[in-house]
Design an enzyme around this catalytic site. Structure first.
Site, PDB file in Angstrom:
ATOM      1  N   HIS A 275       0.630  -1.032  -0.433  1.00 15.53           N
ATOM      2  CA  HIS A 275      -0.199   0.112  -0.101  1.00 15.53           C
ATOM      3  C   HIS A 275       0.989   0.694   0.357  1.00 15.53           C
ATOM      4  CE1 HIS A 275      -3.965  -1.643   1.906  1.00 15.53           C
ATOM      5  NE2 HIS A 275      -3.610  -2.396   0.364  1.00 15.53           N
ATOM      6  N   GLU A 276       0.302   2.455  -0.750  1.00 14.18           N
ATOM      7  CA  GLU A 276       1.377   3.350  -1.064  1.00 14.18           C
ATOM      8  C   GLU A 276       2.666   3.764  -0.899  1.00 14.18           C
ATOM      9  OE1 GLU A 276      -1.106   5.800  -1.517  1.00 14.18           O
ATOM     10  OE2 GLU A 276      -2.998   4.959  -0.351  1.00 14.18           O
TER      11      GLU A 276
END
Length: 594
Positions: free
Chosen positions: A443-444
């Site tokens: 994520h991210e």
């Protein structure tokens, strides 16, 4: 989460009560902070936790072209919004409570621990609203931020595309200008969390795209606000915009969060009778990535906080299991008639629990400290303190995203191990916590991307000012510990050695006459070693904050600190050796040798 631990970190270590002396937080007291924490605990237990398993078992599905999510999500999100918590850290002018960011971070941990996939919708909405408050026009703030913090509009970030992954320089989504000042957006976006649902009245997509004629690469990216439904001048919803759900991705965790492929401007709808999805430029043309980083950096710390929360709840559940589950007899007891003892009586189980404790409480300290830095950046009295906070955040953000995502996942792995055969069955929560947490390493921005950011940019920006600020911060703690003497001085000596190696290795890497590919070949190793040094500093800070208290929490803090210094920090030493010799083993491996 542990309320005792949060209170220790907020009040005994970080001194959050001192923030109320600042004008921004003058309306608050410790009582208001505690009241908000109480409220978040209650909402997390009553509205988020009950449908966590349901989220996992009943994934979103497409019905008549729309994403349908499990029941319970909307009620939970509406409850948070109705309590005014989405705007907790925002300005009063938009309905915010002006809570310190460090307190809001602590509050949000309860929701992340209780149900990470439901909270993901809120996290993205809050981050999107904060981006608009910083980079949007007054008109954009008026039309979109208030409905977002009221829970009526939800937010997303639309960066990646099917052919792009994390290589944003290769984005092809285009934005064609129109005479009325709007743009028409054409293209596809992939891996968009919260990209479609019916949880509110509207969805505000923040989309990276290219204006024709702009420079190539990331310097040619612009940022656009593209609503699912157009918003009229009076704030009422208008036509459906040409943003269409093309499909759902099904992940191993976060299953309650819709993860979507979206089509922009492919003709599913024709707002105002024209092709393309209507978009509104945010900020200056070709400066979109600068604006988007405001949301990305907030989301990165949010991902680290979510990883911490999942690791922490897994730790507490395995601790409770180890205290109640009886199995086996102590080493040396040969009598089969002797009663079995609780798992926690076995040394290896205590080792696993202590490992979890040092990971999750170290990670918790890291994300809360980043929240404290955000408060200093926003409200410190003098410019030098604000600059220092900004520099520290630049260096710590990739670590705060990646270190908890790696080591709190390992805590979840150990929680499964303590449960034994039951640990990987769905009757126990710990296997879901592991699957949910595994996503946070990606994520991210993956570990590799955070590592390139840290080693390739953050530690050398502004002449190395960020790393210099971190070194000064850690050395100040080392001096305090030396002044205390005894065990604190011994811990300080170990941290001093590790910090010195980090600074020396960084200098060696960036002064070597080698190609950039060699300097960055082991960036992920650098990220992990630097993270261990930072968390060792967090632990020494907590050790000092215990002030020799003899209650179980403070004794446990000191023991976890000892464990981290004896069993974890030494692992960075061979990593520094590898980095210092600019090892190229992985880089030099021919692709035909695999």
């Amino acid at each position: 989460m542990s309320r005792r631990d949060l209170e220790f970190m907020l009040y005994d270590w970080l001194g959050v009560e001192t923030l109320i002396k600042r004008e921004r937080y003058a309306d608050h007291t410790r009582e208001t902070f505690d009241a908000v924490l109480d409220l978040c605990t209650q909402i997390a237990e009553e509205r988020f936790a009950p449908h966590n398993r349901l989220n996992d078992e009943q994934e979103p599905k497409v019905v008549d072209g729309l994403a349908v999510v499990p029941p319970g999500i909307k009620t939970a999100l509406d409850t948070v919004a109705d309590a005014g918590l989405l705007s907790g850290g925002m300005d009063a002018r938009v309905g915010g409570l002006q809570l310190p960011q460090v307190v809001q971070t602590a509050c949000f941990l309860w929701f992340q621990a209780a149900n990470i996939s439901t909270w993901a919708y809120a996290m993205l909405t809050v981050a999107g609203a904060n981006l608009l408050l910083t980079h949007g026009t007054d008109e954009q703030v008026a039309a979109y931020v208030r409905p977002m913090v009221e829970g009526r509009f939800h937010g997303t970030m639309c960066l990646s595309e099917p052919q792009v992954g994390s290589s944003l320089a290769d984005i092809t989504c285009r934005a064609e200008p129109r005479d009325d000042g709007t743009f028409r957006i054409f293209g596809n976006k992939m891996w968009i969390s919260g990209g479609d649902h019916e949880l509110g009245e509207n969805i505000v997509h923040l989309v990276l795209a290219r204006i024709p004629g702009g420079p190539p690469g990331v310097k040619g990216l612009s940022l656009f606000l593209v609503p699912k439904y157009l918003v009229r001048a009076d704030g009422a919803l208008g036509e459906r915009n040409d943003v269409v759900l093309a499909g759902l991705n099904h992940k191993m965790g976060y299953r309650g969060t819709t993860n979507t492929l979206l089509n922009f401007g492919e003709g599913g709808y024709r707002p105002d009778g024209q092709p393309g999805a209507v978009g509104h430029l945010i900020g200056a043309p070709h400066q979109g990535l600068v604006a988007m980083f405001h949301m990305m950096d907030e989301a990165r710390i949010g991902v680290g906080a979510g990883a911490t929360a999942l690791g922490y709840t897994g730790y507490l559940k395995s601790l409770a299991y180890a205290r109640t589950r009886t199995q086996g007899r102590p080493a040396g007891v040969k009598d089969p008639a002797a009663p079995p003892v609780a798992l926690i009586e076995h040394a290896d189980v205590r080792r696993m629990l202590l490992s979890q404790k040092c990971y999750v409480e170290g990670a918790l300290g890291l994300v809360l400290y980043c929240g404290r830095l955000l408060d200093d950046e926003r409200s410190a009295a003098d410019a030098a303190a604000r600059t220092r906070a900004r520099l520290l955040l630049g260096v710590l953000t990739p670590i705060a995203k990646s270190w908890p995502s790696q080591w709190c996942l390992h805590a979840n792995d150990l929680a499964i191990q303590i449960h034994g055969g039951y640990g990987y069955t769905r009757e126990y929560d710990v296997e879901q916590h592991y699957r949910d947490n595994r996503l946070n390493a990606i994520h991210e921005g993956t570990h590799g991307i955070q590592a390139l950011d840290l080693l390739g940019r953050k530690v050398v920006m502004d002449g190395g000012a960020g790393l210099g600020a971190l070194e000064a911060l850690v050395r100040a703690t080392i001096e305090r510990a030396c002044a205390v003497g005894g065990e604190a001085r011994d811990l300080a000596a170990a941290l001093d050695h590790a910090l010195t190696r980090l600074v020396e290795v960084t200098r060696t890497i960036h002064t070597a006459d080698v190609p950039a590919g060699v300097r960055l070949a082991n960036a992920s190793v650098y990220l992990e070693a630097a993270g261990h040094v930072v968390v060792a500093w967090i632990w020494l800070e907590q050790f000092l904050a215990t002030c020799d208290g003899d209650d179980s929490l403070r004794q446990g803090k000191r023991q976890a600190c000892r464990y981290f210094y004896r069993c974890e920090l030494p692992c960075a030493e061979p990593q520094f050796d590898l980095l210092a010799r600019l090892d190229t083993t992985a880089r030099d491996t021919d692709d035909t040798w695999f």
